[in-house]
Design a protein around this motif. Structure first.
Motif, PDB file in Angstrom:
ATOM      1  N   SER A 104       6.971  -1.114  26.180  1.00 30.99           N
ATOM      2  CA  SER A 104       5.764  -1.756  26.688  1.00 30.99           C
ATOM      3  C   SER A 104       5.876  -1.859  28.199  1.00 30.99           C
ATOM      4  O   SER A 104       6.969  -1.874  28.763  1.00 30.99           O
ATOM      5  CB  SER A 104       5.590  -3.153  26.083  1.00 30.99           C
ATOM      6  N   GLY A 105       4.731  -1.901  28.854  1.00 32.44           N
ATOM      7  CA  GLY A 105       4.709  -1.968  30.304  1.00 32.44           C
ATOM      8  C   GLY A 105       3.462  -1.321  30.862  1.00 32.44           C
ATOM      9  O   GLY A 105       2.456  -1.170  30.170  1.00 32.44           O
ATOM     10  N   GLU A 106       3.556  -0.938  32.123  1.00 28.61           N
ATOM     11  CA  GLU A 106       2.404  -0.426  32.850  1.00 28.61           C
ATOM     12  C   GLU A 106       2.596   1.051  33.155  1.00 28.61           C
ATOM     13  O   GLU A 106       3.708   1.513  33.413  1.00 28.61           O
ATOM     14  CB  GLU A 106       2.242  -1.199  34.158  1.00 28.61           C
ATOM     15  N   GLY A 136       0.039  -1.478  27.847  1.00 32.57           N
ATOM     16  CA  GLY A 136      -0.167  -1.393  26.413  1.00 32.57           C
ATOM     17  C   GLY A 136      -0.769  -2.644  25.823  1.00 32.57           C
ATOM     18  O   GLY A 136      -1.320  -2.607  24.728  1.00 32.57           O
ATOM     19  N   SER A 137      -0.694  -3.740  26.536  1.00 31.67           N
ATOM     20  CA  SER A 137      -1.294  -4.989  26.053  1.00 31.67           C
ATOM     21  C   SER A 137      -2.761  -5.112  26.431  1.00 31.67           C
ATOM     22  O   SER A 137      -3.389  -6.125  26.138  1.00 31.67           O
ATOM     23  CB  SER A 137      -0.516  -6.188  26.614  1.00 31.67           C
ATOM     24  N   GLY A 138      -3.302  -4.086  27.105  1.00 30.99           N
ATOM     25  CA  GLY A 138      -4.729  -4.085  27.403  1.00 30.99           C
ATOM     26  C   GLY A 138      -5.113  -4.715  28.719  1.00 30.99           C
ATOM     27  O   GLY A 138      -6.213  -5.271  28.846  1.00 30.99           O
ATOM     28  N   ALA A 192      -5.560   1.183  24.775  1.00 30.71           N
ATOM     29  CA  ALA A 192      -4.723   0.874  25.921  1.00 30.71           C
ATOM     30  C   ALA A 192      -3.446   1.699  25.943  1.00 30.71           C
ATOM     31  O   ALA A 192      -2.842   1.874  26.986  1.00 30.71           O
ATOM     32  CB  ALA A 192      -4.372  -0.615  25.918  1.00 30.71           C
ATOM     33  N   ARG A 193      -3.014   2.215  24.783  1.00 28.10           N
ATOM     34  CA  ARG A 193      -1.761   2.973  24.731  1.00 28.10           C
ATOM     35  C   ARG A 193      -1.970   4.449  25.029  1.00 28.10           C
ATOM     36  O   ARG A 193      -1.040   5.251  24.904  1.00 28.10           O
ATOM     37  CB  ARG A 193      -1.096   2.801  23.361  1.00 28.10           C
ATOM     38  N   GLY A 194      -3.143   4.826  25.438  1.00 19.89           N
ATOM     39  CA  GLY A 194      -3.370   6.213  25.802  1.00 19.89           C
ATOM     40  C   GLY A 194      -4.800   6.455  26.222  1.00 19.89           C
ATOM     41  O   GLY A 194      -5.705   5.734  25.805  1.00 19.89           O
ATOM     42  N   GLY A 195      -4.992   7.443  27.054  1.00 17.84           N
ATOM     43  CA  GLY A 195      -6.330   7.801  27.480  1.00 17.84           C
ATOM     44  C   GLY A 195      -6.332   8.341  28.892  1.00 17.84           C
ATOM     45  O   GLY A 195      -5.293   8.674  29.458  1.00 17.84           O
ATOM     46  N   ARG A 196      -7.526   8.450  29.458  1.00 14.74           N
ATOM     47  CA  ARG A 196      -7.694   9.010  30.789  1.00 14.74           C
ATOM     48  C   ARG A 196      -7.882   7.883  31.813  1.00 14.74           C
ATOM     49  O   ARG A 196      -8.735   7.019  31.644  1.00 14.74           O
ATOM     50  CB  ARG A 196      -8.899   9.949  30.832  1.00 14.74           C
ATOM     51  N   ILE A 197      -7.064   7.902  32.846  1.00  7.73           N
ATOM     52  CA  ILE A 197      -7.135   6.921  33.926  1.00  7.73           C
ATOM     53  C   ILE A 197      -7.616   7.643  35.176  1.00  7.73           C
ATOM     54  O   ILE A 197      -7.056   8.669  35.561  1.00  7.73           O
ATOM     55  CB  ILE A 197      -5.758   6.289  34.188  1.00  7.73           C
ATOM     56  N   ASP A 221       7.925  -3.660  31.163  1.00  5.78           N
ATOM     57  CA  ASP A 221       7.814  -5.096  31.381  1.00  5.78           C
ATOM     58  C   ASP A 221       8.704  -5.882  30.439  1.00  5.78           C
ATOM     59  O   ASP A 221       8.587  -7.090  30.316  1.00  5.78           O
ATOM     60  CB  ASP A 221       6.362  -5.569  31.239  1.00  5.78           C
ATOM     61  N   ALA A 222       9.605  -5.217  29.730  1.00  9.57           N
ATOM     62  CA  ALA A 222      10.481  -5.910  28.784  1.00  9.57           C
ATOM     63  C   ALA A 222      11.886  -5.337  28.906  1.00  9.57           C
ATOM     64  O   ALA A 222      12.198  -4.602  29.832  1.00  9.57           O
ATOM     65  CB  ALA A 222       9.940  -5.758  27.355  1.00  9.57           C
ATOM     66  N   GLY A 223      12.734  -5.667  27.950  1.00 12.15           N
ATOM     67  CA  GLY A 223      14.127  -5.288  28.028  1.00 12.15           C
ATOM     68  C   GLY A 223      14.430  -3.912  27.502  1.00 12.15           C
ATOM     69  O   GLY A 223      15.603  -3.573  27.300  1.00 12.15           O
ATOM     70  N   GLU A 224      13.434  -3.089  27.223  1.00 12.04           N
ATOM     71  CA  GLU A 224      13.669  -1.731  26.763  1.00 12.04           C
ATOM     72  C   GLU A 224      12.960  -0.739  27.672  1.00 12.04           C
ATOM     73  O   GLU A 224      12.056  -1.097  28.435  1.00 12.04           O
ATOM     74  CB  GLU A 224      13.184  -1.555  25.326  1.00 12.04           C
ATOM     75  N   ALA A 225      13.389   0.503  27.581  1.00 10.37           N
ATOM     76  CA  ALA A 225      12.815   1.545  28.425  1.00 10.37           C
ATOM     77  C   ALA A 225      11.362   1.813  28.044  1.00 10.37           C
ATOM     78  O   ALA A 225      10.939   1.583  26.903  1.00 10.37           O
ATOM     79  CB  ALA A 225      13.634   2.830  28.296  1.00 10.37           C
ATOM     80  N   LEU A 226      10.608   2.283  29.013  1.00 12.13           N
ATOM     81  CA  LEU A 226       9.209   2.660  28.815  1.00 12.13           C
ATOM     82  C   LEU A 226       9.095   4.171  28.976  1.00 12.13           C
ATOM     83  O   LEU A 226       9.507   4.721  30.010  1.00 12.13           O
ATOM     84  CB  LEU A 226       8.311   1.956  29.832  1.00 12.13           C
ATOM     85  N   ARG A 227       8.554   4.838  27.959  1.00 18.72           N
ATOM     86  CA  ARG A 227       8.350   6.278  28.036  1.00 18.72           C
ATOM     87  C   ARG A 227       6.862   6.592  27.939  1.00 18.72           C
ATOM     88  O   ARG A 227       6.185   6.156  27.004  1.00 18.72           O
ATOM     89  CB  ARG A 227       9.104   7.020  26.926  1.00 18.72           C
ATOM     90  N   VAL A 228       6.372   7.366  28.923  1.00 21.89           N
ATOM     91  CA  VAL A 228       4.959   7.727  28.984  1.00 21.89           C
ATOM     92  C   VAL A 228       4.857   9.235  29.147  1.00 21.89           C
ATOM     93  O   VAL A 228       5.570   9.836  29.960  1.00 21.89           O
ATOM     94  CB  VAL A 228       4.249   7.019  30.156  1.00 21.89           C
TER      95      VAL A 228
END
Length: 591
Positions: free
Chosen positions: A468-470, A491-493, A521-526, A572-579
């Motif tokens: 989770s994160g940005e 991912g939290s919107g 929120a977990r995917g799309g076009r920005i 934003d937490a204690g685990e890695a973020l993969r995007v």
């Protein structure tokens, strides 16, 4: 059907052409740019076997480097319609240009030969065989030739006579293609010879008549090449050998055309652009080339990234030239983690001539082709030889005579930073770009082209795969200092716009604010817009998620100006973020 037709987020404007597999439309992209959208016939798109081949071949086509091609930007299936999105290249195709204005000659024919050979090298390097290279699949942009339609070259099964008719144009088929044998890159090299023969003489290499007559001549006779000068004719003859084992590769074609020099695809592309004047009637307006013509410092793309690997703590700006920093720390000095070393010094000099490094001799003739046969070195190759010699010596001085055209869209294989470091990992995965950030770190990566002057629109299609994160994009930034505007979605919107300055904690300009239905929120076009700055109003920042405007704010307090743009992730937490970033584009703001 009333109103505008929209497929996959692309607004179809008008039909550019029709073929055996569908129609090609000029379309507006979600960021306001232009693209060519090939819409496959519904009867094909409904076939489950075709859909499987479509996914497989599009994935291969998206791995093709953009050198002298119209790169594949996007693809998908919308209902019963499959579509393929490529660069929109402004300019006539080679068949039309020769038909209306006569054969090409001199440096234009030579640049055409090098450009198509460079494109074939990129296509073959991705494991793709074009199978239908012909004059109508070569577009003549103001920057040089661009090869198209390699993205669907293998979508129809190749084990029937009907498919052979679809996949090949008789006048440019290789003998093994006529015989229905399996095809490899040598078939494209044969077609290259036929295309160059047509371009230089205005005649089909095996004459006219019925398709059966033409196919008979291809299998049993040699091409008619009178009218080509001796140097070009020798290269074309070898390319059109009836035995595919005797034909040169695309790389060997380039060596023959450049006097035995082994030019990189990036350097060959630059030589074409500097040499090309184009057929009469081409305007100076640049096509939407979507590809770098060098780098931020006018450096050939094959020299690797230039400080584009940037990592920092999630809450702080970068510290000078540092590219990686643990959370909570200040300046760490001038260490550049992940920087490219030993790749030479690159200098961009305004209006400077190409110079070779001291001690590198450019004198003497080249010997190229098979068997060490001496080949003529055309005068236009001198610039390429100088650039190549300087690259070998580690010092390149390149004139600023070419620049990126807009929009630019990633091929993530084109000098985007890759590799593991303290803060995480960046790698190219197929046609995608995969960023994994460790807890407490922010990874932000630069595109291999600078922003255009004035306002800019940056977009990316992304999917959060782990943690989770940005994640999002940034613009008006600096890869060396870390100054930039970050546009993030979590991912939290939540959405945010944050201004970051060297050595300072980020300044929120907007949010965090809820997406309010612009999911998922977990995917799309920005899409992010940095409009300005202007002296009076500063810079206006806008953000869209899945085509919905979600944020708008102005920065009038020492606003940032055009620089670099790219993508960013931060857990934003204690685990890695993969995007996973599936696409990326930069364009000018529209007036």
């Amino acid at each position: 059907m009333s109103g505008e037709r929209v497929i996959g987020g692309y607004v179809l404007r008008r039909v550019l052409g029709r073929g055996g597999m569908g129609e090609v439309h000029l379309a507006t992209t979600p960021t306001g740019g232009l693209a060519a959208v090939k819409v496959i016939h519904p009867e094909l798109a409904r076939d489950p076997a075709f859909r499987r081949r479509f996914a497989r071949e599009v994935a291969a086509a998206r791995r093709v480097a953009r050198f002298c091609t119209a790169p594949v930007l996007d693809a998908g299936i919308d209902g019963d319609v499959a579509y393929l999105v490529t660069e929109y290249v402004k300019g006539p195709d080679l068949a039309k240009a020769v038909r209306e204005q006569g054969p090409l000659s001199g440096s234009d024919l030579e640049a055409l030969a090098v450009g198509i050979a460079t494109a074939l090298g990129a296509i073959h390097g991705a494991g793709v065989v074009h199978r239908d290279l012909k004059p109508s699949n070569v577009l003549l942009s103001p920057l040089g030739p661009r090869v198209i339609d390699f993205g669907i070259a293998q979508l129809v099964e190749a084990d029937s006579q009907a498919s052979q008719a679809i996949l090949g144009t008789p006048a440019f088929m290789a003998p093994e293609q006529v015989r229905g044998e399996s095809l490899g890159p040598a078939a494209d090299v044969y077609a290259w010879g036929g295309v160059i023969a047509f371009a230089g003489t205005g005649r089909l290499p095996f004459g006219g008549g019925s398709p059966a007559e033409v196919l008979y001549r291809i299998v049993n006779e040699g091409p008619r090449l009178d009218g080509l000068d001796a140097g070009m004719r020798g290269v074309v003859e070898r390319a059109m050998a009836r035995d595919p084992r005797l034909r040169p590769t695309a790389r060997q074609l380039l060596e023959s055309l450049t006097g035995g020099r082994q030019l990189s695809p990036a350097t060959a592309t630059q030589v074409v652009e500097r040499t090309w004047t184009g057929p009469r009637g081409l305007t100076a307006e640049q096509p939407a080339a979507f590809g770098p013509r060098g780098s931020t410092e006018e450096q050939p793309a094959d020299l690797g990234p230039r400080g584009s690997t940037v990592e920092q703590p999630a809450d702080f700006g970068s510290r000078g030239s540092t590219e990686e920093q643990p959370a909570g720390f200040g300046t760490r000095g001038g260490e550049r983690v992940g920087a490219v070393e030993g790749r030479g010094l690159v200098a961009a000099v305004e209006d400077a001539p190409v110079q070779a490094a001291a001690g590198v001799s450019l004198a003497g003739g080249g010997r190229g082709g098979r068997g060490g046969v001496a080949r003529r070195r055309w005068p236009w190759v001198a610039g390429a030889v100088a650039v190549l010699a300087a690259v070998v010596a580690g010092v390149v001085v390149v004139p600023r005579v070419w620049s990126p055209s807009w929009p630019y869209a990633a091929g993530f294989g084109d000098s985007w930073a890759t590799g593991a470091s303290d803060g995480g990992d960046a790698r190219v995965a197929g046609s995608d770009y995969l960023l994994t950030a460790k807890p407490g770190w922010r990874l932000w990566k630069s595109a291999p082209v600078p922003e255009p002057s004035g306002g800019v629109v940056v977009s990316a299609k992304a999917r959060l795969e782990q943690g989770s994160g940005e994640y999002g994009v940034w613009c008006h930034g600096s890869a060396s200092s870390g100054d930039r505007y970050d546009f993030g979605v979590s991912g939290s919107g939540q959405v945010t716009i944050v201004k970051r300055r060297t050595g300072q904690k980020g300044t929120p300009l907007y949010g965090p604010a809820a997406l309010s239905g612009a999911a998922p929120a977990r995917g799309g076009r920005i899409v992010a817009e940095c409009a300005g700055p202007s002296d009076s109003a500063g810079v206006t920042l806008r953000m869209w998620v899945n085509e919905k405007l979600v944020a708008e704010v102005s920065d009038v307090n020492d606003p940032l100006g055009p620089g670099a743009a790219g993508v960013q992730v931060a857990p934003d937490a204690g685990e890695a973020l993969r995007v996973r970033f599936e696409s990326f584009a930069i364009d000018r703001t529209k007036d």
